[in-house]
Design a protein around this motif. Structure first.
Motif, PDB file in Angstrom:
ATOM      1  N   SER A 159      18.667 -37.544  92.035  1.00  0.00           N
ATOM      2  CA  SER A 159      19.939 -37.798  92.717  1.00  0.00           C
ATOM      3  C   SER A 159      21.074 -37.952  91.716  1.00  0.00           C
ATOM      4  CB  SER A 159      19.844 -39.082  93.547  1.00  0.00           C
ATOM      5  OG  SER A 159      18.835 -38.950  94.521  1.00  0.00           O
ATOM      6  N   MET A 160      22.253 -37.522  92.144  1.00  0.00           N
ATOM      7  CA  MET A 160      23.414 -37.576  91.245  1.00  0.00           C
ATOM      8  C   MET A 160      24.130 -38.916  91.385  1.00  0.00           C
ATOM      9  SD  MET A 160      24.835 -33.791  91.988  1.00  0.00           S
ATOM     10  CE  MET A 160      24.128 -32.361  91.151  1.00  0.00           C
ATOM     11  N   GLY A 167      33.485 -37.230  99.950  1.00  0.00           N
ATOM     12  CA  GLY A 167      32.448 -36.662  99.082  1.00  0.00           C
ATOM     13  C   GLY A 167      32.807 -35.230  98.716  1.00  0.00           C
ATOM     14  N   GLY A 168      31.908 -34.610  97.973  1.00  0.00           N
ATOM     15  CA  GLY A 168      32.121 -33.226  97.584  1.00  0.00           C
ATOM     16  C   GLY A 168      32.170 -32.303  98.794  1.00  0.00           C
ATOM     17  N   THR A 169      31.403 -32.644  99.800  1.00  0.00           N
ATOM     18  CA  THR A 169      31.396 -31.809 101.006  1.00  0.00           C
ATOM     19  C   THR A 169      32.788 -31.759 101.622  1.00  0.00           C
ATOM     20  OG1 THR A 169      29.083 -32.328 101.438  1.00  0.00           O
ATOM     21  CG2 THR A 169      30.388 -31.568 103.319  1.00  0.00           C
ATOM     22  N   ASN A 222      35.214 -29.807  99.383  1.00  0.00           N
ATOM     23  CA  ASN A 222      35.047 -28.351  99.454  1.00  0.00           C
ATOM     24  C   ASN A 222      35.546 -27.791 100.791  1.00  0.00           C
ATOM     25  OD1 ASN A 222      34.016 -27.977  96.880  1.00  0.00           O
ATOM     26  ND2 ASN A 222      31.887 -28.248  97.504  1.00  0.00           N
ATOM     27  N   HIS A 275      26.891 -24.979  96.181  1.00  0.00           N
ATOM     28  CA  HIS A 275      26.335 -26.061  97.006  1.00  0.00           C
ATOM     29  C   HIS A 275      26.421 -25.722  98.503  1.00  0.00           C
ATOM     30  CE1 HIS A 275      26.124 -30.080  98.930  1.00  0.00           C
ATOM     31  NE2 HIS A 275      25.158 -30.212  98.029  1.00  0.00           N
ATOM     32  N   THR A 315      24.284 -27.521  91.329  1.00  0.00           N
ATOM     33  CA  THR A 315      23.391 -28.578  91.782  1.00  0.00           C
ATOM     34  C   THR A 315      21.982 -28.345  91.234  1.00  0.00           C
ATOM     35  OG1 THR A 315      24.700 -28.468  93.796  1.00  0.00           O
ATOM     36  CG2 THR A 315      22.744 -29.872  93.861  1.00  0.00           C
ATOM     37  N   ASP A 356      34.178 -25.817  92.153  1.00  0.00           N
ATOM     38  CA  ASP A 356      33.391 -26.978  92.566  1.00  0.00           C
ATOM     39  C   ASP A 356      32.815 -27.628  91.309  1.00  0.00           C
ATOM     40  OD1 ASP A 356      31.744 -28.887  93.549  1.00  0.00           O
ATOM     41  OD2 ASP A 356      30.516 -27.546  94.795  1.00  0.00           O
ATOM     42  N   ALA A 397      32.075 -30.904  91.346  1.00  0.00           N
ATOM     43  CA  ALA A 397      31.718 -32.201  91.941  1.00  0.00           C
ATOM     44  C   ALA A 397      30.932 -33.033  90.937  1.00  0.00           C
ATOM     45  CB  ALA A 397      30.904 -31.982  93.218  1.00  0.00           C
ATOM     46  N   ASP A 400      33.886 -35.376  91.848  1.00  0.00           N
ATOM     47  CA  ASP A 400      33.489 -36.559  92.619  1.00  0.00           C
ATOM     48  C   ASP A 400      33.278 -37.815  91.772  1.00  0.00           C
ATOM     49  OD1 ASP A 400      33.501 -34.934  94.793  1.00  0.00           O
ATOM     50  OD2 ASP A 400      31.329 -34.902  95.085  1.00  0.00           O
ATOM     51  N   HIS A 455      31.890 -40.398  92.927  1.00  0.00           N
ATOM     52  CA  HIS A 455      30.598 -40.996  93.278  1.00  0.00           C
ATOM     53  C   HIS A 455      29.376 -40.240  92.725  1.00  0.00           C
ATOM     54  CE1 HIS A 455      30.135 -39.037  97.612  1.00  0.00           C
ATOM     55  NE2 HIS A 455      29.778 -38.194  96.667  1.00  0.00           N
ATOM     56  N   LYS A 456      29.620 -39.359  91.754  1.00  0.00           N
ATOM     57  CA  LYS A 456      28.490 -38.770  91.019  1.00  0.00           C
ATOM     58  C   LYS A 456      28.543 -39.356  89.595  1.00  0.00           C
ATOM     59  CE  LYS A 456      27.752 -34.862  94.030  1.00  0.00           C
ATOM     60  NZ  LYS A 456      28.798 -34.964  95.083  1.00  0.00           N
ATOM     61  N   ARG A 466      13.300 -30.777  89.461  1.00  0.00           N
ATOM     62  CA  ARG A 466      14.672 -30.914  88.948  1.00  0.00           C
ATOM     63  C   ARG A 466      14.959 -32.395  88.709  1.00  0.00           C
ATOM     64  NH1 ARG A 466      18.491 -32.338  92.674  1.00  0.00           N
ATOM     65  NH2 ARG A 466      20.675 -32.021  92.127  1.00  0.00           N
TER      66      ARG A 466
HETATM   67  N1  0PR Z   1      29.061 -29.712  95.066  1.00  0.00           N
HETATM   68  C1  0PR Z   1      28.033 -29.881  94.224  1.00  0.00           C
HETATM   69  C2  0PR Z   1      27.966 -29.039  92.978  1.00  0.00           C
HETATM   70  C3  0PR Z   1      27.055 -30.822  94.509  1.00  0.00           C
HETATM   71  O1  0PR Z   1      26.024 -30.957  93.685  1.00  0.00           O
HETATM   72  C4  0PR Z   1      27.164 -31.599  95.689  1.00  0.00           C
HETATM   73  C5  0PR Z   1      26.133 -32.618  96.050  1.00  0.00           C
HETATM   74  C6  0PR Z   1      28.266 -31.371  96.533  1.00  0.00           C
HETATM   75  C7  0PR Z   1      29.192 -30.423  96.195  1.00  0.00           C
HETATM   76  C8  0PR Z   1      28.431 -32.132  97.814  1.00  0.00           C
HETATM   77  O2  0PR Z   1      28.765 -33.438  97.555  1.00  0.00           O
HETATM   78  P1  0PR Z   1      28.478 -34.633  98.584  1.00  0.00           P
HETATM   79  O3  0PR Z   1      27.011 -34.745  98.755  1.00  0.00           O
HETATM   80  O4  0PR Z   1      29.128 -35.778  97.903  1.00  0.00           O
HETATM   81  O5  0PR Z   1      29.172 -34.280  99.850  1.00  0.00           O
HETATM   82  N2  0PR Z   1      25.046 -32.709  95.236  1.00  0.00           N
HETATM   83  C9  0PR Z   1      23.965 -33.659  95.371  1.00  0.00           C
HETATM   84  C10 0PR Z   1      22.712 -32.879  95.639  1.00  0.00           C
HETATM   85  O6  0PR Z   1      22.628 -32.156  96.639  1.00  0.00           O
HETATM   86  C11 0PR Z   1      24.160 -34.723  96.391  1.00  0.00           C
HETATM   87  C12 0PR Z   1      23.096 -35.749  96.393  1.00  0.00           C
HETATM   88  C13 0PR Z   1      23.283 -37.010  95.863  1.00  0.00           C
HETATM   89  C14 0PR Z   1      21.859 -35.478  96.985  1.00  0.00           C
HETATM   90  C15 0PR Z   1      22.306 -37.981  95.933  1.00  0.00           C
HETATM   91  C16 0PR Z   1      20.855 -36.427  97.035  1.00  0.00           C
HETATM   92  C17 0PR Z   1      21.088 -37.682  96.533  1.00  0.00           C
HETATM   93  O7  0PR Z   1      20.119 -38.640  96.622  1.00  0.00           O
HETATM   94  O8  0PR Z   1      21.850 -32.968  94.796  1.00  0.00           O
END
Ligand code: 0PR
Length: 371
Positions: free
Chosen positions: A28-29, A86-88, A91, A113, A159, A184, A186, A218, A220-221, A345
């Motif tokens: 997880s990020m 969030g990133g979602t 985007n 993503h 991701t 992106d 994020a 983001d 929160h990453k 990963r």
């Molecule tokens: N863009 C990229 C490059 C990302 O990796 C992610 C999320 C997003 C956009 C979307 O961001 P939000 O999830 O904030 O909307 N990447 C992580 C992933 O899919 C999100 C995540 C974080 C998943 C924590 C799981 C977790 O436990 O790996």
């Protein structure tokens, strides 16, 4: 119910969940945030930037966070931005604004993503997938397919592998074809600027690349802010293209997808930036990269092949990845997989330290040997 009983119930549910403090969340990020950051969240948890006139203090903190994101992205202070959920949401917002500016089709790689697929779906825009070469967008394939009024999404820190699409070359094509370029970053937005200063690479991903119009980064990453804190920054005021009248609000209009917005995370992101500062983030990225190198080295000593890594996302090749992942979960390790690459990963966040890596590899070896 009395509060003791309620707390007992909460404890039961809490113990069912994974916690970053355990060090065993490897896919997880996110990482546990410092207490002072959490304190800021709780102090401002009732702020709602959906009605900014009531929270001028929170508005100022949002502006400061945007200022820091713009610094990461080589932007100017006068540029635009919002802290979103969030990133979602970031985007979706970028593509929504671009669609309203007259852009019509989304070009991205299969490693973009999945939030971008949601964006295209909601906005009813066709998607054209651009082939990849060595894990990033193939520039020749883009050149062949890109047309006027396309939106090209480049990823700075995928991701899956943590790779960076060739943004400067993509920018040239976008400028040439009059396409909109959204980046992106994020995850990579809080990593690449420090990799550059640490001498790992000299890749550009931000507004110092001419055709880049908007960027997702983001807090929160890798910004060590608690959820929900995504960021969208833009060279021009793209938000005016999605703004709708909201006469009963202090602002008179709403220029974000969400109306009511949890804004405790804005205060928390602001405090994370105060607490770590540029050099604190740089040291953290340095440590994550050292630990990534350690993971790669130790994994290879144990006989695993690894994918080359660019930032702190390391992929280990194992057969039967899904089975191995499930067995790791049984032992309390939360990992993710890249099915298309046949890898486990590991996102080497600050809590993924050498001692964690050592005990993870012991368990992983046991599982693989049993196969
Ligand atoms: N863009 C990229 C490059 C990302 O990796 C992610 C999320 C997003 C956009 C979307 O961001 P939000 O999830 O904030 O909307 N990447 C992580 C992933 O899919 C999100 C995540 C974080 C998943 C924590 C799981 C977790 O436990 O790996």
């Amino acid at each position: 119910m009395n509060t003791e009983d309620i707390e007992r119930i909460l404890e039961r549910y809490y113990s069912m969940d994974y916690h970053y403090e355990s060090g065993r969340v490897l896919g997880s990020m996110y990482t546990a945030v410092p207490d002072i950051v959490l304190k800021a969240f709780l102090k401002f948890y009732q702020s709602n930037l959906g009605n900014p006139g009531l929270y001028p203090g929170t508005v100022e903190m949002e502006r400061s966070v945007i200022g820091f994101l713009l610094k990461l992205a080589s932007g100017k202070e006068s540029y635009y931005g919002h802290i979103l959920s969030g990133g979602t949401e970031a985007n979706i917002t970028a593509l929504w604004a671009a669609r309203n500016m007259g852009y019509r089709r989304v070009l991205m790689t299969g490693d973009a993503h999945f939030s971008l697929l949601k964006a295209a779906n909601i906005l009813n825009m066709p998607v054209k997938y651009i082939e990849m070469k060595n894990g990033v967008m193939d520039i020749n394939a883009l050149e062949k397919n890109c047309r006027e009024k396309d939106i090209v999404v480049a990823t700075a820190g995928t991701t899956s592998l943590g790779y960076i699409d060739p943004i400067e070359k993509i920018s040239e094509i976008c400028a040439d074809k009059n396409a909109y370029l959204h980046v992106d970053a994020a995850f990579g937005g809080f990593v690449i600027p420090f990799l550059r200063e640490l001498g790992y690479l000299n890749t550009k991903f931000g507004f110092d690349v001419p055709a880049v119009r908007s960027i997702t980064i983001d807090p929160h990453k890798m910004g060590l802010a608690p959820y929900p804190a995504g960021g969208l920054v833009a060279r021009e005021n793209i938000f005016k293209h999605i703004s709708v009248p909201a006469p009963y609000l202090t602002s008179g209009e709403s220029e974000t997808l969400l109306g009511t917005r949890q804004s405790g995370s804005v205060a928390a992101a602001y405090v994370a930036i105060l607490y770590f500062g540029w050099n604190g983030y740089k040291d953290m990225v340095n440590e994550c990269m050292n630990n990534s190198e350690y993971l790669k080295k130790r994994a290879e000593e144990e006989g695993f092949e690894t994918e080359p890594f660019v930032m702190n996302i390391v992929n280990l090749r194992v057969s039967n990845t899904e089975h191995v992942k499930n067995e790791l979960f049984k032992l309390g390790w939360a990992v993710s997989t890249n099915p298309s690459y046949g890898t486990l990963r590991i996102v080497v966040m600050p809590h993924v330290k050498p001692e964690i890596i050592d005990s993870f590899l012991i368990d992983l070896k046991k599982i693989v040997r049993r196969l």
